[in-house]
Scaffold this motif. Structure first.
Motif, PDB file in Angstrom:
ATOM      1  N   GLN A 145       0.838  -1.211   0.000  1.00 61.43           N
ATOM      2  CA  GLN A 145       0.000   0.000   0.000  1.00 61.43           C
ATOM      3  C   GLN A 145       0.873   1.262   0.000  1.00 61.43           C
ATOM      4  O   GLN A 145       0.547   2.251  -0.646  1.00 61.43           O
ATOM      5  CB  GLN A 145      -0.927   0.014   1.225  1.00 61.43           C
ATOM      6  CG  GLN A 145      -2.021  -1.054   1.202  1.00 61.43           C
ATOM      7  CD  GLN A 145      -2.932  -0.938  -0.014  1.00 61.43           C
ATOM      8  OE1 GLN A 145      -3.291   0.156  -0.414  1.00 61.43           O
ATOM      9  NE2 GLN A 145      -3.290  -2.081  -0.597  1.00 61.43           N
ATOM     10  N   GLN A 160       2.041   1.802  -3.449  1.00 63.54           N
ATOM     11  CA  GLN A 160       0.976   2.361  -4.296  1.00 63.54           C
ATOM     12  C   GLN A 160       0.843   3.870  -4.057  1.00 63.54           C
ATOM     13  O   GLN A 160       0.658   4.649  -5.001  1.00 63.54           O
ATOM     14  CB  GLN A 160      -0.355   1.673  -4.015  1.00 63.54           C
ATOM     15  CG  GLN A 160      -1.444   2.120  -4.990  1.00 63.54           C
ATOM     16  CD  GLN A 160      -2.773   1.394  -4.757  1.00 63.54           C
ATOM     17  OE1 GLN A 160      -3.012   0.865  -3.679  1.00 63.54           O
ATOM     18  NE2 GLN A 160      -3.605   1.357  -5.778  1.00 63.54           N
ATOM     19  N   SER A 161       0.977   4.274  -2.791  1.00 62.72           N
ATOM     20  CA  SER A 161       0.845   5.703  -2.485  1.00 62.72           C
ATOM     21  C   SER A 161       1.980   6.514  -3.111  1.00 62.72           C
ATOM     22  O   SER A 161       1.876   7.722  -3.272  1.00 62.72           O
ATOM     23  CB  SER A 161       0.807   5.908  -0.967  1.00 62.72           C
ATOM     24  OG  SER A 161       2.089   5.687  -0.413  1.00 62.72           O
ATOM     25  N   GLU A 162       3.089   5.837  -3.450  1.00 65.67           N
ATOM     26  CA  GLU A 162       4.219   6.518  -4.100  1.00 65.67           C
ATOM     27  C   GLU A 162       4.140   6.403  -5.619  1.00 65.67           C
ATOM     28  O   GLU A 162       5.112   6.636  -6.319  1.00 65.67           O
ATOM     29  CB  GLU A 162       5.534   5.924  -3.594  1.00 65.67           C
ATOM     30  CG  GLU A 162       5.797   6.209  -2.125  1.00 65.67           C
ATOM     31  CD  GLU A 162       7.030   5.506  -1.594  1.00 65.67           C
ATOM     32  OE1 GLU A 162       7.587   4.639  -2.306  1.00 65.67           O
ATOM     33  OE2 GLU A 162       7.427   5.811  -0.460  1.00 65.67           O
ATOM     34  N   SER A 163       2.974   5.993  -6.117  1.00 66.09           N
ATOM     35  CA  SER A 163       2.660   5.966  -7.556  1.00 66.09           C
ATOM     36  C   SER A 163       3.334   4.858  -8.361  1.00 66.09           C
ATOM     37  O   SER A 163       3.254   4.847  -9.575  1.00 66.09           O
ATOM     38  CB  SER A 163       3.005   7.305  -8.218  1.00 66.09           C
ATOM     39  OG  SER A 163       2.373   8.347  -7.532  1.00 66.09           O
TER      40      SER A 163
END
Lengths: 306, 57
Positions: A34, A37-40
């Protein structure tokens, strides 16, 4: 590229759930994904982008991009454990021995995922070889960084090429190899420039931010610090060199954070670092703009590198 | 050479002004460094983009 994140996350979660059987590992793995994902998912994005740039059309590239992200995640965890950095990350909620297992698990899983890709076997073989060699390059670079024995800019650049740029090059080249079966040295060259520019930028941030991880307080020799040491020659600034040389203690320099920022400005450290960072970015632009590639993919790469 | 030039620029405002005005040639540094230096100086302040985090390092 629009549904990129959803597709790669689906691969990542599926593999993590299949291979991390122990609950504490599985939960930490999913939480770590996760964070990625938050770091693209930038590294995986570069893999897909280069696959498309070089004519690849198969959706299997998302699996290869997942392999790249798993490799980066494993190395990120090891890096954080060594530097005692990013304390809010899920792997720091584990004991160090379990966190190390998580990192080894991600690194091994990255190989598993890469080998399971439904591409021609010669491309998978070539890609896996490249993968491993770049990881080994990065491990050597990370060791040089940990030794903190950098004496000049040439040494710094050599370390950065290994520690940081090699992984960026790997992400891009995995896409190129899966699309063409060949490596492209121009891609290696421009990805390396992007990696160096990014590291210089991070090192400048880590020099100024005294509230968090700070390279000056840790006496970590980076390009901005090397310049600062050579330029801070006035008697009033001698405390900077004295601290790095160990003649002053941490508590003696901690009250001088405001003064430090002024010295960085006055000596031209900000200007010098900015010019060096931009020079590497412009070298990247010069290489990619000389290549005969679809402007759509070229522009996406330029956007990713900003 | 770039290092020496920047040290001279910050110590001698007149030298910096003459470079900004194009009155002095930027000899001894590469074309890419010249472009970077002129761009940064036109901003007239430290490159703000330097302060942003790049999360892949």
């Amino acid at each position: 590229m629009k549904d990129f994140e959803v597709r790669i996350m689906s691969e990542l979660v599926e593999y993590a759930e299949a291979f991390f059987k122990v609950e504490v590992l599985r939960e930490a793995a999913l939480a770590s994904l996760q964070v990625k994902q938050s770091e693209s998912l930038l590294f995986g994005k570069l893999t897909v982008l280069h696959y498309r740039m070089f004519g690849g059309e198969d959706s299997e590239i998302y699996r290869a991009a997942a392999a790249v992200e798993l490799m980066i995640l494993g190395l990120d965890i090891i890096d954080d454990l060594q530097d005692e950095d990013h304390n809010d990350m899920p792997w720091h909620m584990l004991s160090k021995d379990i966190a190390l297992n998580l990192a080894i698990g991600f690194l091994t899983l990255s190989q598993e995922v890469l080998l399971e890709c439904a591409f021609p076997l010669d491309r998978i073989h070539k890609s896996a070889l490249y993968f491993n060699r770049q990881i080994l390059v990065a491990i050597n670079g990370q060791t040089l960084d940990l030794l903190n024995a950098i004496e000049d800019e040439a040494y710094y650049l050599d370390m950065v090429k290994q520690k940081s740029a090699a992984l960026l090059v790997c992400a891009c080249m995995t896409g190129v190899i899966m699309a063409t079966g060949q490596m492209d040295e121009r891609v290696a060259d421009y990805a390396q420039e992007v990696g160096i520019a990014a590291q210089i930028k991070n090192d400048y941030r880590d020099l100024l931010d005294w509230g968090n991880k700070n390279d000056f307080l840790r006496r970590k020799r980076t390009l901005p610090l090397l310049y600062l040491l050579s330029a801070a020659e006035d008697q009033a600034d001698s405390w900077i060199g004295d601290y790095i040389a160990g003649r002053l203690e941490l508590e003696e320099v901690l009250p001088r954070s405001g003064e430090f920022g002024a010295v960085v400005e006055r000596t031209g450290t900000a200007l010098y670092t900015s010019v060096r960072m931009r020079s590497h970015y412009y070298r990247f632009l010069s290489i990619i703009e000389s290549m005969e590639i679809d402007p759509k993919w070229r522009d996406l790469m330029i956007e990713a590198a900003r | 050479m770039l290092k020496e030039m920047i040290r001279k620029m910050v110590m001698e405002p007149d030298f910096m002004a003459r470079i900004q005005n194009g009155q002095l040639q930027l000899a001894g540094i590469s074309a890419l460094e010249q472009r970077a230096l002129m761009d940064v100086m036109q901003d007239r302040k430290p490159d703000e983009s330097l302060r942003k985090t790049v999360y892949w390092c």
